[in-house]
Motif scaffolding. Structure first.
Motif, PDB file in Angstrom:
ATOM      1  N   THR A   1       5.131   6.985   5.579  1.00 12.89           N
ATOM      2  CA  THR A   1       6.115   8.064   5.898  1.00 12.89           C
ATOM      3  C   THR A   1       6.502   8.087   7.328  1.00 12.89           C
ATOM      4  O   THR A   1       7.496   8.506   7.701  1.00 12.89           O
ATOM      5  CB  THR A   1       5.712   9.662   5.567  1.00 12.89           C
ATOM      6  OG1 THR A   1       4.303   9.896   6.246  1.00 12.89           O
ATOM      7  CG2 THR A   1       5.548   9.660   4.095  1.00 12.89           C
ATOM      8  N   HIS A   2       5.756   7.455   8.285  1.00 13.96           N
ATOM      9  CA  HIS A   2       6.050   7.330   9.555  1.00 13.96           C
ATOM     10  C   HIS A   2       6.988   6.101   9.991  1.00 13.96           C
ATOM     11  O   HIS A   2       7.300   5.596  11.012  1.00 13.96           O
ATOM     12  CB  HIS A   2       4.755   7.385  10.544  1.00 13.96           C
ATOM     13  CG  HIS A   2       3.917   8.505  10.456  1.00 13.96           C
ATOM     14  ND1 HIS A   2       2.764   8.497   9.884  1.00 13.96           N
ATOM     15  CD2 HIS A   2       4.576   9.556  10.855  1.00 13.96           C
ATOM     16  CE1 HIS A   2       2.392   9.781  10.212  1.00 13.96           C
ATOM     17  NE2 HIS A   2       3.336  10.458  10.439  1.00 13.96           N
ATOM     18  N   HIS A   3       7.075   5.446   9.029  1.00 16.72           N
ATOM     19  CA  HIS A   3       7.843   4.166   9.013  1.00 16.72           C
ATOM     20  C   HIS A   3       9.103   4.114   8.042  1.00 16.72           C
ATOM     21  O   HIS A   3       9.875   2.997   7.958  1.00 16.72           O
ATOM     22  CB  HIS A   3       7.120   2.729   8.492  1.00 16.72           C
ATOM     23  CG  HIS A   3       5.871   2.598   9.246  1.00 16.72           C
ATOM     24  ND1 HIS A   3       6.062   1.544  10.205  1.00 16.72           N
ATOM     25  CD2 HIS A   3       4.496   3.076   9.372  1.00 16.72           C
ATOM     26  CE1 HIS A   3       4.920   1.548  10.921  1.00 16.72           C
ATOM     27  NE2 HIS A   3       3.989   2.455  10.135  1.00 16.72           N
ATOM     28  N   MET A   4       9.509   5.231   7.778  1.00 16.19           N
ATOM     29  CA  MET A   4      10.706   5.573   6.809  1.00 16.19           C
ATOM     30  C   MET A   4      11.876   5.337   7.563  1.00 16.19           C
ATOM     31  O   MET A   4      12.287   5.560   8.593  1.00 16.19           O
ATOM     32  CB  MET A   4      10.686   6.719   6.298  1.00 16.19           C
ATOM     33  CG  MET A   4       9.575   7.201   5.109  1.00 16.19           C
ATOM     34  SD  MET A   4       9.879   6.236   3.664  1.00 16.19           S
ATOM     35  CE  MET A   4       8.476   6.846   2.632  1.00 16.19           C
ATOM     36  N   SER A   5      12.716   4.406   6.741  1.00 18.61           N
ATOM     37  CA  SER A   5      14.136   4.409   7.343  1.00 18.61           C
ATOM     38  C   SER A   5      15.282   4.652   6.215  1.00 18.61           C
ATOM     39  O   SER A   5      15.075   4.744   5.280  1.00 18.61           O
ATOM     40  CB  SER A   5      14.739   2.574   7.662  1.00 18.61           C
ATOM     41  OG  SER A   5      14.003   2.280   8.413  1.00 18.61           O
ATOM     42  N   VAL A   6      16.302   5.444   6.682  1.00 22.37           N
ATOM     43  CA  VAL A   6      17.390   6.066   5.685  1.00 22.37           C
ATOM     44  C   VAL A   6      18.244   4.794   5.624  1.00 22.37           C
ATOM     45  O   VAL A   6      18.967   4.093   6.572  1.00 22.37           O
ATOM     46  CB  VAL A   6      18.161   6.937   6.422  1.00 22.37           C
ATOM     47  CG1 VAL A   6      19.074   7.535   5.670  1.00 22.37           C
ATOM     48  CG2 VAL A   6      17.017   8.458   6.813  1.00 22.37           C
ATOM     49  N   VAL A   7      18.341   4.635   4.281  1.00 23.99           N
ATOM     50  CA  VAL A   7      19.323   3.402   3.798  1.00 23.99           C
ATOM     51  C   VAL A   7      20.284   3.921   2.815  1.00 23.99           C
ATOM     52  O   VAL A   7      19.969   4.623   1.887  1.00 23.99           O
ATOM     53  CB  VAL A   7      18.415   2.319   3.250  1.00 23.99           C
ATOM     54  CG1 VAL A   7      19.431   1.173   2.646  1.00 23.99           C
ATOM     55  CG2 VAL A   7      17.455   1.888   4.182  1.00 23.99           C
ATOM     56  N   PRO A   8      21.598   3.822   2.909  1.00 28.56           N
ATOM     57  CA  PRO A   8      22.662   4.153   2.250  1.00 28.56           C
ATOM     58  C   PRO A   8      22.735   3.492   0.785  1.00 28.56           C
ATOM     59  O   PRO A   8      22.462   2.181   0.689  1.00 28.56           O
ATOM     60  CB  PRO A   8      24.107   4.042   2.924  1.00 28.56           C
ATOM     61  CG  PRO A   8      23.757   3.077   3.930  1.00 28.56           C
ATOM     62  CD  PRO A   8      22.093   3.135   4.333  1.00 28.56           C
ATOM     63  N   VAL A   9      22.899   4.147  -0.364  1.00 24.98           N
ATOM     64  CA  VAL A   9      22.815   3.524  -1.648  1.00 24.98           C
ATOM     65  C   VAL A   9      24.309   2.882  -1.787  1.00 24.98           C
ATOM     66  O   VAL A   9      25.381   3.991  -1.676  1.00 24.98           O
ATOM     67  CB  VAL A   9      22.559   4.458  -2.873  1.00 24.98           C
ATOM     68  CG1 VAL A   9      22.430   3.661  -3.873  1.00 24.98           C
ATOM     69  CG2 VAL A   9      20.986   5.005  -2.662  1.00 24.98           C
TER      70      VAL A   9
ATOM     71  N   GLY B   1      27.790   2.125  -2.982  1.00 26.16           N
ATOM     72  CA  GLY B   1      28.402   2.640  -4.122  1.00 26.16           C
ATOM     73  C   GLY B   1      28.256   4.255  -4.512  1.00 26.16           C
ATOM     74  O   GLY B   1      28.869   4.727  -5.624  1.00 26.16           O
ATOM     75  N   SER B   2      27.571   4.765  -3.477  1.00 24.45           N
ATOM     76  CA  SER B   2      27.459   6.215  -3.981  1.00 24.45           C
ATOM     77  C   SER B   2      27.121   6.954  -2.406  1.00 24.45           C
ATOM     78  O   SER B   2      27.266   6.201  -1.346  1.00 24.45           O
ATOM     79  CB  SER B   2      26.179   6.569  -4.684  1.00 24.45           C
ATOM     80  OG  SER B   2      25.100   6.512  -3.904  1.00 24.45           O
ATOM     81  N   ALA B   3      27.400   8.280  -2.362  1.00 25.02           N
ATOM     82  CA  ALA B   3      26.987   8.937  -1.194  1.00 25.02           C
ATOM     83  C   ALA B   3      25.833   9.340  -1.027  1.00 25.02           C
ATOM     84  O   ALA B   3      25.488  10.094   0.061  1.00 25.02           O
ATOM     85  CB  ALA B   3      27.902  10.174  -1.525  1.00 25.02           C
ATOM     86  N   ASN B   4      24.511   8.679  -1.838  1.00 29.67           N
ATOM     87  CA  ASN B   4      23.334   8.894  -1.671  1.00 29.67           C
ATOM     88  C   ASN B   4      22.715   8.154  -0.633  1.00 29.67           C
ATOM     89  O   ASN B   4      23.262   7.018  -0.257  1.00 29.67           O
ATOM     90  CB  ASN B   4      22.896   8.887  -3.068  1.00 29.67           C
ATOM     91  CG  ASN B   4      23.352   9.864  -4.207  1.00 29.67           C
ATOM     92  OD1 ASN B   4      23.606  11.034  -3.864  1.00 29.67           O
ATOM     93  ND2 ASN B   4      23.378   9.531  -5.184  1.00 29.67           N
TER      94      ASN B   4
END
Length: 62
Positions: A24-32, A34-37
């Protein structure tokens, strides 16, 4: 009031990175695509150590 069982929110110890921190200290936010998720991928730099010390999640540091 009923008695509560043990808390189960702690991540397992063997999931730690070699730097000693949890994924959890290494998480990156990545867009999916074809969607807004978005999703979280444990591949980024350690938020505690910093990028200079631990650039990416490397399992196996028990």
């Amino acid at each position: 009031m009923a008695s509560r069982g043990p808390e189960t929110t702690a991540p397992p110890a063997r999931g730690r990175c070699r730097c000693g921190h949890f994924p959890t200290h290494h998480m990156s936010v990545v867009p999916v695509v074809g969607s807004a998720n978005f999703r979280l991928d444990p591949v980024g730099a350690c938020a505690i150590c910093g990028e200079a010390t631990c650039r990416r999640y490397t399992p196996g540091g028990d």
